[in-house]
Structures are given as C-alpha cells and as structure tokens.
Design an enzyme around this catalytic site. Sequence first.
Site, PDB file in Angstrom:
ATOM      1  N   SER A 113       3.379  18.454  27.344  1.00 51.77           N
ATOM      2  CA  SER A 113       2.343  17.417  27.417  1.00 51.77           C
ATOM      3  C   SER A 113       1.699  17.195  26.058  1.00 51.77           C
ATOM      4  O   SER A 113       1.611  18.109  25.241  1.00 51.77           O
ATOM      5  CB  SER A 113       1.269  17.870  28.409  1.00 51.77           C
ATOM      6  OG  SER A 113       0.137  17.039  28.335  1.00 51.77           O
ATOM      7  N   TYR A 148      -4.536  24.481  30.231  1.00 50.17           N
ATOM      8  CA  TYR A 148      -3.319  23.735  30.565  1.00 50.17           C
ATOM      9  C   TYR A 148      -2.479  23.510  29.308  1.00 50.17           C
ATOM     10  O   TYR A 148      -1.288  23.828  29.270  1.00 50.17           O
ATOM     11  CB  TYR A 148      -3.695  22.392  31.194  1.00 50.17           C
ATOM     12  CG  TYR A 148      -2.539  21.457  31.415  1.00 50.17           C
ATOM     13  CD1 TYR A 148      -1.654  21.647  32.463  1.00 50.17           C
ATOM     14  CD2 TYR A 148      -2.331  20.365  30.569  1.00 50.17           C
ATOM     15  CE1 TYR A 148      -0.595  20.791  32.675  1.00 50.17           C
ATOM     16  CE2 TYR A 148      -1.273  19.496  30.770  1.00 50.17           C
ATOM     17  CZ  TYR A 148      -0.405  19.713  31.823  1.00 50.17           C
ATOM     18  OH  TYR A 148       0.643  18.859  32.021  1.00 50.17           O
ATOM     19  N   LYS A 183       1.216  25.081  28.250  1.00 57.11           N
ATOM     20  CA  LYS A 183       2.346  24.185  27.976  1.00 57.11           C
ATOM     21  C   LYS A 183       2.963  24.509  26.611  1.00 57.11           C
ATOM     22  O   LYS A 183       4.189  24.540  26.466  1.00 57.11           O
ATOM     23  CB  LYS A 183       1.882  22.718  28.034  1.00 57.11           C
ATOM     24  CG  LYS A 183       1.666  22.215  29.450  1.00 57.11           C
ATOM     25  CD  LYS A 183       2.992  22.124  30.185  1.00 57.11           C
ATOM     26  CE  LYS A 183       2.873  21.979  31.668  1.00 57.11           C
ATOM     27  NZ  LYS A 183       4.156  22.106  32.364  1.00 57.11           N
TER      28      LYS A 183
END
Lengths: 332, 332
Positions: free
Chosen positions: A128, A152, A156
């Site tokens: 992402s 997050y 990632k």
Amino acid sequence: MKVVVTGGTGMIGRKLIDSLLAMPELIDRDGNMAEVTAITAFDVVAPNPPLPDDPRLTIVTGEISDAEAVEALIDDDTDTVFHLAAVVSAQAEEDFDLGMRVNLDGTRITLERCRALGHVPRVVYASSVAAFGGNMPDVINDTVTPNPQTTYGVTKVIGEYLIDDYSRKGFIDGRALRLPTIVVRPGRPNKAASTWASSILREPLAGHSAICPVKEESKMWMLSPRRVVESFRHAQVLDAVAWGPHRVVNLPGVTGSVTESLQALSRAGGNSARARVTFEHDPFIQEIVDGWANTFETARGLEMGFKSDTGLDEIVNVFLEDDLPGQHVYYD
Amino acid sequence: MKVVVTGGTGMIGRKLIDSLLAMPELIDRDGNMAEVTAITAFDVVAPNPPLPDDPRLTIVTGEISDAEAVEALIDDDTDTVFHLAAVVSAQAEEDFDLGMRVNLDGTRITLERCRALGHVPRVVYASSVAAFGGNMPDVINDTVTPNPQTTYGVTKVIGEYLIDDYSRKGFIDGRALRLPTIVVRPGRPNKAASTWASSILREPLAGHSAICPVKEESKMWMLSPRRVVESFRHAQVLDAVAWGPHRVVNLPGVTGSVTESLQALSRAGGNSARARVTFEHDPFIQEIVDGWANTFETARGLEMGFKSDTGLDEIVNVFLEDDLPGQHVYYD
C-alpha cells in the site's frame, strides 16, 4: 493450475476472482501460460453476497494467522498465491495486536507455507502507499524511503522486505504492489478516512446525496478497481527478470483533487449529480488526508508495463460500467 | 536503575557493560540522569572470558526467542534495554530459520515485553549498515532507502520499523543505530567477510602476520569499538525530541581504503609492522566487500551529536590503548 486468493471475499479479492473465472490464464510454475482450473478463496468471513457458483471455485473460511489452516489451504497443487488478506488501516491502528497477528504473522505463515512447497510458487502481495507518510517530498518517486505512520503501513512494508528476501533466497517468486486508494470503491461508505473519495462520485451517480469532509483542493492518489485487478494479473505474468532483485513497485495511478473529481462527476452525471454533493468540513479527516502522499512518479511501474486509469473520467467510467448496475441495489 | 543488555557477552555488549560499570549514569524512566545500580547481561552463551566480578552485574543465559526467558529478564525495574542480541550476517544467511527466530522473533519478543511494562522503557537497538546493498548511489546519505541483500540485513531493517512503530505508539522510547563495520575488532579473526579489515591492523600491531584478501583500493565504512560504545550511551541519553518521529540513524564513521589502513599501520607500528601484511587475492571476498556501502554522509547523526573516530590513526590508537594489551594474551 491452482490459484489461492487470501482475502478472497474482500472487494479486490472478489473482483480478482471474477476476472480469473472470466479469463482463466496465468503463468504456471514452469513459466508457461496455462489454464487456471482451481481457485480457492480464503477469508475470515464467508462471502456476502456469495461468490459466483462455479465448479472451479472453492471457498475456505479461516484465519490467515492459523498455520494449520494455511497449511491445508496452500497445497502442492498451488502455483500462485495472491496474498490480499489483511486488517485494514484504521482497524490495525485501533487494535495493534490484531494488525500484527493478521498482517505480519499471517504473511510470515503464508510465505513459510509457500516455501515448504519447494516448487517456488509465485506470490503476489498487496502492499500500500500507506508505506509513505510523515515528512515526504512533494513528489514520491521510486527512490523515496517508506516511512509509514500507521501500524498498517509498517506491517505492509515489513511484508515487502520479507517478499524480497524470500525471493532472493529462491523460496518463492514474489511480487509486491503498493496500491493507491481504490476509487470508486463499490458498496456503502465505510469508516476509512478516504471513504469520501468514493462517496462523492458513487452516491451522486446512483442518485443519492454525499458529503465531502475535506477542502476542494485536497488531493488523492487513486486507481480504479478494474486497473488494480489488471495490475495483480500483470504482476503475476511478468517474468522475474522484469522485477530484478527488488520485488516491490509503486503502482501508477491518478492524482486528483476534489474539484477535479466533481468536474468529472458533472461530465458523467450532469449538474444534477454534482448538486448532490455538499461540503461539511471535518478537520480530523482533513488532517489525515493531508498526511497522505498524493503525487507520485512511477517510472519503474510504467516501465514494467503497469497501467493506471487515464484520468478521473476513466475512473468514473469504470464505475459506471463495472459497479453502478450492482450498486443500484443498495438504494432501490 | 536497572539496565538490560541483550547479547551482553558479545564484543560490543562486553565493552558497553565495562563502560556502564565505570560510568554508571544514564537517563532513567523519568528523564533524569541517574545511577545504574543493576546491569543484567543476557546471552545465549556464558561469557568467556568472564565478565567483571561486580555486585551490580548479573549474568543470565538464555534464548532471546524464548518469551518466558525474556519475561523474567526484563522486569518492572528495567528502565533501559540495549538490544544487541542477534545472529550475525554469515550465520543468518546460512541458517535462515535461525536468523528469523533470533533476529526477528527475538526482537518482537523483547519489544512486546518492554511494552508490557507500561512505563515506556528506552530501547537502544543495534542495527547495521547491512541495511544497504544492491544498487546503491556512490554516497549513502540519510535519504537512501534500505535495500539489504542478506537475511541479516532484512531482519535488522524490520527491527527498525518495529522500533519506529512501537515508539510512535508510545509502547517504548526506541532508538536504532546503524553500525559501521567495527575496526579494530579485538580477538581472533573470524569467518566474517570483513575480518581482514581488523586483521591487517590487529595482527601486525601484536607482532604477527596477516593476509589481506582484497585489493589496496578496497574501502570500508568503519568505527572503533570505543566510539560504538559511546554511540550507544549517547543514543540512550538523547531526548526523544532529538530523534523525532524516525528513530533510526546512520552512525558517523570513517571511510578507509586498505592503502590508508596500511599507512596508519606504518605510522603506528613502523615498517616492521607494515611488512607483516601480505596480499592473497580472494575474488569471493572481494565481491562481497565490493557490494557493501563504504561512503556515507551522516548529516542526521552528526547533528544529533554522534561522533566518529577522526580517522584511521585514531582507530588504530583506540586499539593500542583499549585492546592491544589484552590482545597480546592470545599470542603470548
């Protein structure tokens, strides 16, 4: 050839599976284009609405952090894993342990299982642009160092480094895509800080009102669901040589401001559609959105043949063609 | 105030402990300079030779990937953890699972234990310039993206991202140092591809012969053990504000070629010392060494007050003062 899609009941997973059922060809373990004869969709929840009723498709429900479940899921027949399973940004930020368990442990378990097969499966990993944050240059090019500001994003980026190292070691043939914000995202608004970017197009085009919480000049880095699915397929079929030693790419996308989105909305839906969008400023959302990278130079991705939408008109058009018909059921 | 040093029986761990026993002041959990009254050295092997016999020092033997051992190790009294425990580069490359277990799982377990304390301990983490590799610019500045080419380097970079996120979340007050190659490393030659960089100074100064496997123009990025220990102490006492949101720093160091090392050797030990070094080219070692970053611009580190040796003469001098006396016992 068997393909496993983790996170298979999510928005991208579903569309990828639809695409594979319609065009069932990918590169197999021998490097040849071959027919996908079996797809397993793995997710923590059963698909709702159901996935297509197709003899090639199997649904398995389980936790990606459950090593036994993953061992049963990814078997010797598996040539490719699309690893999309993840706790999303706001949830990983709220529940650190869940984010680490699903996004980090789940990825390690998936990679370990792929390694154990011994036949070097292709693994396409959803990363992402949440990799970027904090102090950033105005334009993110391929040399900018990931500096995620959320758990997050951190999980990632860690996944990317694992994909790189497992590939370097010859355990897998990995490929990681840093995805822009997906616009127009079909379905209902959700709690993501980016939800308005879809809402200000989706709701008006379906005849409903939408509220924009950020200023007109606010920008997003966007890609349509259709192009994301194409990117996953392209990532799978590209030869390892095209990736080189670094198995990560910033996907091409479209930078668009709220103003530009609303102009595209007017062109597609007329003044009546445009008039359905009102502004209610939300400083909290504004601050989050201002912290995101919105302008990229994706020379590597373009050179590798990844394609973005041509602009906001195409992003709108993809929604009209692919998702508005189904979207209407939410409101009818 | 209690301090825990993981990897406490390694070369840096030992010197750090010696330093803390001699100058027992660090910043405590309240941000004040306070006396270190207890030091626990944790390592997988008992120290050999023994660590100093001092009532403040406790030795604990165990695996850093053993959560129960780490729980017992880092208790509520602990204000600071120097986390140096790691499987080194060649070993992590040879045994992937061991490298992941010790370097990645061990770091996560250590950070989770620190988080569980609830009083936000300072954690100073030993990372490495093994973060850099592959295609690199000629000069590594603070913006160059880590691109490790070994599992060791990957686990170190993952640890950095965890340190950043645990700090951002307020679980710990973390600081990560990317260490140059330590020269002159006391002791015997080892199997590291960099071992010659110490050998061509250490052995001749102790009256013994040494072989240089790489070309005269080969360069290394170096720091003396004394400056590394100072850097760990400095990292601990710096205020969190000085680190900002990114808790990682490339340490200042000294770029030196083989030729320059041998000139410093001549100045310190005369022509007789210089004459003890002979060249036997090893293409395998040469290729590894050529792949390492050797020239850095460390503006951030210098601004934060980290100091390198002033040059190769100082690196040699540190060895003469700190390590040659003990080193002689290996040969006597």
